[in-house]
Structures are given as structure tokens and as C-alpha cells.
Design a protein around this motif. Structure first.
Motif, PDB file in Angstrom:
ATOM      1  N   VAL A  30       0.845  -1.184   0.000  1.00  0.00           N
ATOM      2  CA  VAL A  30       0.000   0.000   0.000  1.00  0.00           C
ATOM      3  C   VAL A  30       0.890   1.248   0.000  1.00  0.00           C
ATOM      4  N   ASP A  31       0.366   2.311  -0.600  1.00  0.00           N
ATOM      5  CA  ASP A  31       1.082   3.592  -0.582  1.00  0.00           C
ATOM      6  C   ASP A  31       0.991   4.155   0.840  1.00  0.00           C
ATOM      7  N   GLY A  32       2.087   4.112   1.531  1.00  0.00           N
ATOM      8  CA  GLY A  32       2.100   4.533   2.930  1.00  0.00           C
ATOM      9  C   GLY A  32       1.930   6.031   3.106  1.00  0.00           C
ATOM     10  N   ASN A  33       2.012   6.768   2.012  1.00  0.00           N
ATOM     11  CA  ASN A  33       1.838   8.216   2.114  1.00  0.00           C
ATOM     12  C   ASN A  33       0.431   8.643   1.699  1.00  0.00           C
ATOM     13  N   ASP A  34      -0.428   7.655   1.541  1.00  0.00           N
ATOM     14  CA  ASP A  34      -1.826   7.904   1.177  1.00  0.00           C
ATOM     15  C   ASP A  34      -2.681   7.444   2.355  1.00  0.00           C
ATOM     16  N   ALA A  35      -3.149   8.396   3.138  1.00  0.00           N
ATOM     17  CA  ALA A  35      -3.850   8.054   4.380  1.00  0.00           C
ATOM     18  C   ALA A  35      -5.096   7.214   4.108  1.00  0.00           C
ATOM     19  N   LEU A  36      -5.795   7.513   3.007  1.00  0.00           N
ATOM     20  CA  LEU A  36      -7.018   6.747   2.721  1.00  0.00           C
ATOM     21  C   LEU A  36      -6.692   5.303   2.350  1.00  0.00           C
ATOM     22  N   ALA A  37      -5.602   5.118   1.628  1.00  0.00           N
ATOM     23  CA  ALA A  37      -5.208   3.755   1.253  1.00  0.00           C
ATOM     24  C   ALA A  37      -4.770   2.973   2.487  1.00  0.00           C
ATOM     25  N   VAL A  38      -3.992   3.613   3.345  1.00  0.00           N
ATOM     26  CA  VAL A  38      -3.547   2.938   4.567  1.00  0.00           C
ATOM     27  C   VAL A  38      -4.753   2.580   5.425  1.00  0.00           C
ATOM     28  N   TYR A  39      -5.667   3.528   5.558  1.00  0.00           N
ATOM     29  CA  TYR A  39      -6.871   3.285   6.366  1.00  0.00           C
ATOM     30  C   TYR A  39      -7.645   2.087   5.825  1.00  0.00           C
TER      31      TYR A  39
END
Lengths: 352, 476
Positions: B330-339
Motif C-alpha cells: 500500500v502507498d504509505g503516504n496515502d492516508a485513505l489507502a492505509v486506512y
């Protein structure tokens, strides 16, 4: 091999614990060997606490030394189970389980293989309570491991690594000498609110037999026991080595030397007072262990007693220990702190 | 990513190498590489294989059917009627001598929801985040930034002995915490203070720990940033790397045995995956079917060691399958993706009683710690690129702002309040006295043994005799 063979043929009734006998009242039990006594303790531990677990390599079918026989059948595979072959994983998993309020009783198949778990024991288990300011602890963790010589174990089935662990504040180190002691000390270790490393003398698993009470009893940790009274010299040891020391005491007696023999039982934190009182009486001290002499726990006892009993000592403290070599296969009879070596040291110390 | 790839000689050369290798392999047909990509990223020709077409992912929460290297081709089928009856399951035979390739021809793609400008990529699968939650997530990410900035400065001024920032990794910190239940037990590494912040650890509590004062739950025994909170189900940090992973397996197993609606969640960096405890933790969790979410923050650097010096695999995500563990990158700098990823992983872990591995691709924008100067071993423009162009906080802010949930005014108010609170917390923490000297000896065991009683007595006598030899502020 004479001394070693002699040892393997011995029975251990004479080493019965006066202390244990007191704490277990007058009830007598069945004659049991050491692995069966361990097995009985594990049955009691699992039975008396539903949040206790036993696991390690091959423990599911009873373990390579049969200590866990019948546990999985009785308590189910959720509570008694095999783990992958990975000591750091076994201890780490046990720490996590214990930190959640369970009793994690883990088996390391041989003490020789405990080193991959050294980091988990030293940096994690031992410091868990301290580093969190007592917010968390893994006091429910008990690590069982067979240790010591067995006559044919070579480098990797013979080691006595107790001294490494005695240098680690936060854990307790316990070593029993006989079946009755093993059961009572193991139950104490399992229920102690601190992580305990419990080394079992594998030579005695089948060889040592004595009456073991069937009921649930505990022998206190950090209390040494005078198992033979004497006036001329104090001998201190633990685990399987006490059997050899006892034989040396008997032979010395024939030559008119009266030996006092102390089983330390818990090496960390250890009972200095019992040893100190004895040395103040006899004026002489001999310590014996299988582990290499340099940096062995005998050095710690020696230094402490010198500090406390300097003016009472009639002779230098003597240490009869393993040599500073890896544990050797065919040279084992030469490496070992045999009865002969101990007897020789007793005489030199008394005649100093 | 293209900009960054162009900057990295290492990566460019490794890409060339991979492309070249894969060409040869395709020509000779020694190996059939698994293709772990989603439909829109594949050229249409790939779909000529029904096997690959079956990989089409419809929902991000669904587990992708694994492409199977050893799935039979038609000419193998006859031979496969014969099987090796092996402990653990039957294994088909083949007469083709075929080595499994060391890596896929394509790197495992990185799941994301927001593009670099904070816009939701169309047709994306993600767990919706409503205004209240989104605003709180943003507030906490920004607060974490302020906290890092002020504590870092406090260390530079000599007020605390050490600090370590989470700069660049705010989205992993906060979005993962937001996706969890407060009952989930967290076993942190050390670059996840945002999880604790999210759960309600106050700025005063952070400051007290960093100053090691009387109010520090750890009683001043550990270096700054070694937080822990029983109240918030956050195990106290220890410095050794990856030791928490096998412990997480044990914690997860306990939750499973107690039939709790919770899982263990543990964090690790890319360097930590080289430790034996990484292997132990994943393998134990898989074998024991323990509900554990492993979150690896792959931030490119382990102090000065670049990931190219750390492993030869396609990062961490591919390691999951070897352990029989589901995994996602997951893109760790994308809060929505991490969530979304953490929430889905958590659901799988708890409802199916299994571990899940998440590799979050990010970058350690700060130095490793205040004892490190990372410009000695990495390019300043690399740091700058991640700090500016791939900033996770800015990206999330754009999305929140575009929704009309956040304004410039909110921003300045939040930052100025956080700053004020932190400065107050630091001033207060500085004034607290230290723990009394007796706490040096407590908690080694549940009860103080005799040797510690003696040592305490001896030390107290000495300190009373020569107080000038010891630091002030300790009650003896």
C-alpha cells in the motif's frame, strides 16, 4: 568412564529433600523418576489454571524426553502444542502470551539450543516489567530446558549455560536436583510472578528415582538447603552435580573429613545467607559445577563468600568445575568435575 | 514515482536488469511468472490467458486469487494424474525441469486511493471515510508534525537527551491507528507514536516520558520515545529490532483463545525484516492461525543502509506468501489507502483468525534519530522530493480541503494550539522532579530481592554521605 557409569547407576533416595518433606507434610507418594515428576507438575499446572499453556518443539506427542506425555490428550491441542523449530519464536511467543496474563510454560528442547532465544530472554522477558514501569510484565513465563552432561552428548547435548542467565537482572534461574525437588520447584517457577529459566538435569530424567507426593505442592525459590550436615568444609552445588558431590562427601567421611553439602536450587537471586552461615561454621568452601570454570557461577559464590567470611576462612575457596573447553565427546570423563577431582580438592582444602 | 526512479541510479540499473532478465526468460519460457497486477495496469494481450484473467480484482477487500506458478498446463495434465502423496497434501508431478523465478517480471503494485494531488482516483475500492473521522485524522497528522518539530528542537537545545521523528510517515501512524479498534493490542517498533496519539496519549504524557520525570509511566528508566501505555493497549517500546513480532503472535493467540473481538497489531521497518524475529513472528502467527496484523513501514532506509543492501526480494509484500500469509502493498503516504488496507486486514484477522501482512511504502524524511545526520549517506534532493512532492500530510489535507471540511483558518488555529500545548507540556515536564531513588531498584522483580535491598541501602548511605557526587533532584 567409571565415575560416569557409576553415576548413571545411582538411585537418589538419599538426596531426598528435608525441606520438601516439610512442605509436603507426611504424605508419601509413588516412586517417580525426574521426567515423570516434571510431567506430574505440568499436569497440575495446566489443571489448576485454565489460562496456562505448554508448548515447544515436539511437546505435542510427549517431548523427546517424555516430560509432556499425555498433556495434549488431556488438555487439548490449543493448550499443549508443537511449535515451529525456532527458539526465539518459542520464547517470543511465550512472552506475548504471558504479557496477556497467561502462564506460558515453554520447552527448549536442549539448553544447548537456547542461544537463539537469548535476546528474547535477556532484552525482552527480563526487562519487560522494569522498562514499562510495571505497566506490563511477562511473569507468567517459564522456560524449561534440559541441561548438562549425559555421557554421550558431545558439544551440543551437554552444555550447562546457567551462568549466562545469572548475569541478567529480571529473571530467575532454578535448577532442581531430584524428582521431588523438580516437581515442587517447577510449580513454584510456573506460579512465580517473574520469568523463570528452569534447567532440568537431563542425566537424572530416568536415573533419579524417589518418592514424590502426588498432590500439588511448591518448594520456595531463592532458598538453599543444607542436604548434608558437616563441620570441616562446605560444598555448594546444584542439579545433577550434587549427586557426585554427595559421593565425594561419603568417601571423605571414610577419611575422617566431615562435609556439609548445600543445594543452592535457585541461582538467581541466590540465597547467600545459607551459604554464609555454613562457611562461618566450617571455615572452608568448595563449589562444583559442570560448566566451564572461568566466568562460571562458582566465581560469583566464591567472591561473595570471600567478602562476607574473609576472616573465618581457613583455606582458599576451591572450585571444581568443567574445563575451559567446549564440551568434548570422548574426553567427557576427563572434562567432568568427577568425584575423584572433588575428593582431591576436599583433601587439599582441609589440609591447606 | 517516475521522477524518483529517474534519480536513483541503483533503481534504474535494477530495473534494467529485471527487464533484461525477464525478456530472456520469456523467450526461453523457463518460467511462468505470476502477474500480481490489477486489470487496468495490464496490457490487453495478457488477458489471452484465462488463468491471468481470473485474477481480476473486483473489491480491494476480497483476497486476490493467487496466481499459481505451478498450475498445470494442458500438456502436464496427464502426468499430473500421478501425485506425490506427501505429508501435508498431495503434490503434482511434472517432467519439466522448471525453477521458480527469483522474482516476478513486474513488481507488486502499490494500492492507493488518492493521487499526488489529493484527488480520489476513479473506480477505486476503498473504505469510505466520513467528515468527522477525516478531520480528526488530519488534525492528528498535523499535531504529530508539530510534536516532532518541537521535541526535535528541544533535543537540539539540550533539554532532552534524544529524539526520533516520524516525519514522512504520518499517514501510516495515524491512518493505521484510525482503522483499528481500541481493543486491538499494539506492539510498536518505535516510529509509531501517532498510534498512541490517536488513542488518547496526551502531549503531556509524551513530554513526561521524554523528560523521564516522576510522571513518566516508565519511571525514567528508558531513553526518550520509549512510550508505553497499558490503558491504551500499547506495549512499552524496547529498542531491539523485531523482537515484538513473535510476541505479537503470542498476544494474538491469547486473544484467539479468549475469543476476543480484537487482534494484535505490530509494526516494523524495512531493516527489521532481516532479523530472525521477523521470520519467527510471521511463521508462528501463520502456523498458530493467530489474528495479527503485521505492518511494515518500508521507508527505504535502515539508518544508513539502503533497501538494496537489505534484501533482494521485491520488498516485503512478497514474503507473506512464503509464510502462507495474505499480504498487500500500500502507498504509505496515502492516508485513505492505509486506512482501507489496515481496516480490511484487521477484519480478516479477527473474523477469519489469521495473520495479514501490510507493506506500506513510505520514506523516512527525517534523520534516523537526533544522533544521526542522514545527509552523509543520502542525497539531499531525494529527501526534498519526499518531503515536498510526496508529503502524506499535504496530500491528505488537499483531499480534506477539497471536500470543504478544512480551511486555512482551521489550519493555523490547530497548529498554533498544538504548539502552545506542547510548549506548556515541555515546561511542565521539565519542572517535575525525577522518580525517587528507590525506583532504581523496584520492578526488577515483583518483589525486591535481598541483593537489591542491600545494594539500595549501600547506595543511599553513599549518596547521603557525598551528595555532591550525584545529580540533584532525586529523593533519596
Amino acid at each position: 568412564m567409571a565415575a560416569l557409569l557409576g553415576r548413571s547407576c545411582r538411585r537418589f533416595g538419599f538426596l531426598s529433600s528435608g525441606h520438601g518433606a516439610r512442605s509436603v507434610s507426611t504424605e508419601t507418594g509413588k516412586s517417580l523418576n525426574l521426567y515423570s515428576a516434571i510431567n506430574q507438575a505440568l499436569h497440575i499446572a495446566l489443571d489448576s489454571d485454565p489460562r496456562s499453556y505448554v508448548f515447544g518443539e515436539d511437546v505435542g506427542f510427549g517431548g523427546v524426553f517424555r516430560c509432556t506425555t499425555g498433556l495434549a490428550e488431556r488438555f487439548g491441542k490449543n493448550r499443549v502444542f508443537n511449535t515451529p523449530l525456532c527458539e526465539q519464536g518459542i520464547v517470543g511467543f511465550g512472552i506475548g502470551l504471558a504479557a496477556m496474563g497467561n502462564r506460558a510454560i515453554v520447552e527448549i528442547q536442549f539448553a544447548d539450543y537456547i542461544y537463539p532465544a537469548f535476546d528474547q530472554i535477556v532484552n525482552e522477558a527480563a526487562k519487560f516489567r522494569y522498562r514499562s514501569g510495571n505497566q506490563f510484565n511477562c511473569g507468567g513465563l517459564t522456560i524449561r530446558a534440559p541441561y548438562g552432561a549425559v555421557g554421550h552428548g558431545g558439544h551440543y547435548h551437554s552444555q550447562s549455560p546457567e551462568a549466562f542467565f545469572c548475569h541478567v537482572p529480571g529473571i530467575k534461574v532454578v535448577i532442581p536436583r531430584s524428582p521431588r525437588e523438580a516437581k515442587g520447584l517447577l510449580l513454584s517457577s510456573i506460579r512465580d510472578p517473574n520469568p523463570v529459566v528452569f534447567f532440568e538435569p537431563k542425566w537424572l530424567y530416568r536415573q533419579a528415582v524417589e518418592e514424590v507426593p502426588e498432590h500439588d505442592y511448591m518448594i520456595p525459590l531463592s532458598e538453599a538447603e543444607v542436604i548434608r550436615e558437616g563441620n570441616d568444609i562446605t560444598l555448594v552445588g546444584w542439579g545433577a552435580q550434587l549427586t557426585i558431590m554427595e559421593q565425594a562427601c561419603l568417601d571423605a567421611e571414610k577419611e575422617g573429613i566431615s562435609c556439609e553439602l548445600i543445594d543452592l536450587k535457585t541461582l538467581l537471586p541466590w540465597d547467600k545467607e545459607t551459604v554464609e552461615a555454613s562457611v562461618k561454621k566450617t571455615g572452608r568452601l568448595l563449589i562444583s559445577h559442570e560448566a566451564p570454570i572461568t566466568g562460571g557461577f562458582g566465581a560469583e559464590i566464591s567472591a561473595t563468600i570471600l567478602e562476607r567470611c574473609f576472616l573465618k576462612l581457613e583455606a582458599p575457596v576451591s572450585r571444581v568445575c568443567g574445563l575451559d573447553t567446549p564440551f568434548p565427546l570422548v574426553f567427557e570423563p576427563f572434562y567432568m568435575p568427577t568425584k575423584n577431582k572433588i575428593l582431591d580438592a576436599i583433601k587439599s582444602t582441609v589440609n591447606y | 514515482m517516475a521522477i524518483w526512479f529517474a534519480r536513483s541510479r541503483n533503481l534504474v540499473s535494477s530495473l534494467r536488469h529485471n527487464l533484461c532478465t525477464s525478456t530472456i526468460l520469456i523467450k526461453r519460457d523457463y518460467s511462468h511468472r505470476p502477474v500480481l497486477t490489477t486489470s487496468h495496469q495490464l496490457p490487453s494481450t495478457v488477458f489471452s490467458s484465462p488463468f491471468v484473467a481470473s485474477l481480476l480484482r473486483h473489491e480491494s477487500t476480497a483476497v486476490e486469487k493467487q496466481p499459481d506458478e505451478l498450475v498445470l498446463h494442458s500438456d502436464d495434465q496427464e502426468e499430473a494424474l500421478q501425485e506425490l502423496d506427501f505429508p501435508g497434501g498431495k503434490v503434482g508431478y511434472t517432467s519439466e525441469m522448471k525453477f521458480i523465478p527469483e522474482s516476478s517480471s513486474r513488481r507488486v503494485p502499490c494500492y492507493r486511493v488518492l493521487d499526488e494531488d489529493g484527488r480520489i482516483i476513479p473506480d477505486n475500492d476503498f473504505v469510505p471515510v466520513k467528515e468527522k473521522l477525516a478531520v480528526r485524522m488530519y488534525e492528528q497528522m498535523a499535531t504529530l508534525q508539530v510534536m516532532d518539530h518541537i521535541f526535535y528542537e528541544a533535543q537540539r537545545q539540550g533539554r532532552i537527551s534524544f529524539y526520533l521523528t516520524s516525519v514522512g510517515e504520518e499517514a501510516i501512524n495515524i491512518a493505521s491507528a484510525a482503522a483499528l479498534s481500541p481493543d486491538d493490542i499494539v506492539l510498536p517498533q518505535y516510529r509509531e507514536p501517532g498510534v498512541l496519539l490517536w488513542r488518547g496519549f496526551t502531549l503531556e504524557e509524551f513530554a513526561n516520558q521524554c523528560f523521564g520525570n516522576k510522571a513518566d509511566y516508565g519511571k525514567g528508566r528508558q531513553m526518550p520515545i520509549h512510550y508505553g501505555s497499558n490503558r491504551l493497549n500499547y506495549f512499552t517500546i524496547s529498542s531491539p529490532i523485531a523482537t515484538q513480532l513473535p510476541q505479537a503472535a503470542g498476544v494474538g493467540y491469547s486473544l484467539k483463545m479468549e475469543k476476543k473481538n480484537a487482534c494484535a497489531v505490530t509494526f516494523i521497518g524495512d531493516g527489521g525484516t532481516s532479523e530472525g524475529d521477523f521470520h519467527a513472528g510471521l511463521n508462528f502467527a501463520a502456523v498458530m492461525e493467530a489474528p495479527v496484523v503485521f505492518i511494515c513501514r518500508n521507508n527505504g532506509w535502515a539508518i544508513s543502509t539502503h533497501i538494496s543492501e537489505q534484501f533482494r526480494s521485491d520488498g516485503i509484500v512478497v514474503k507473506g506468501q512464503a509464510y502462507g500469509i495474505r499480504s498487500i502493498r500500500v502507498d504509505g503516504n496515502d492516508a485513505l489507502a492505509v486506512y482501507s488496507a489496515v481496516r480490511s486486514a484487521r477484519e480478516m484477522a479477527v473474523t477469519e483468525q489469521r495473520p495479514v501482512l501490510i507493506e506500506a511504502m513510505t520514506y523516512r524524511v527525517g534523520h534516523h534519530s537526533t544522533s544521526d545526520d542522514s545527509t552523509k549517506y543520502r542525497a539531499a534532493d531525494e529527501i526534498q522530493y519526499w518531503k515536498m512532492s510526496r508529503n502524506p500530510v499535504n496530500r491528505f489535507r488537499k483531499w480534506v480541503e477539497d471536500n470543504g471540511w478544512w480551511s486555512e483558518e482551521d489550519e493555523s488555529k490547530l497548529r498554533s494550539n498544538a504548539r502552545k500545548q506542547l510548549l506548556q507540556a515541555i515546561q511542565a515536564a521539565e519542572k517535575w522532579e525525577k522518580q525517587p531513588l528507590t525506583e532504581l531498584f523496584n520492578d526488577v522483580y515483583d518483589v525486591k530481592p535481598k541483593n537489591l535491598e542491600e545494594q539500595e541501602l549501600g547506595l543511599k548511605e553513599l549518596v547521603e554521605k557525598q551528595p555532591q557526587e550525584y545529580p540533584p533532584g532525586f529523593h533519596v
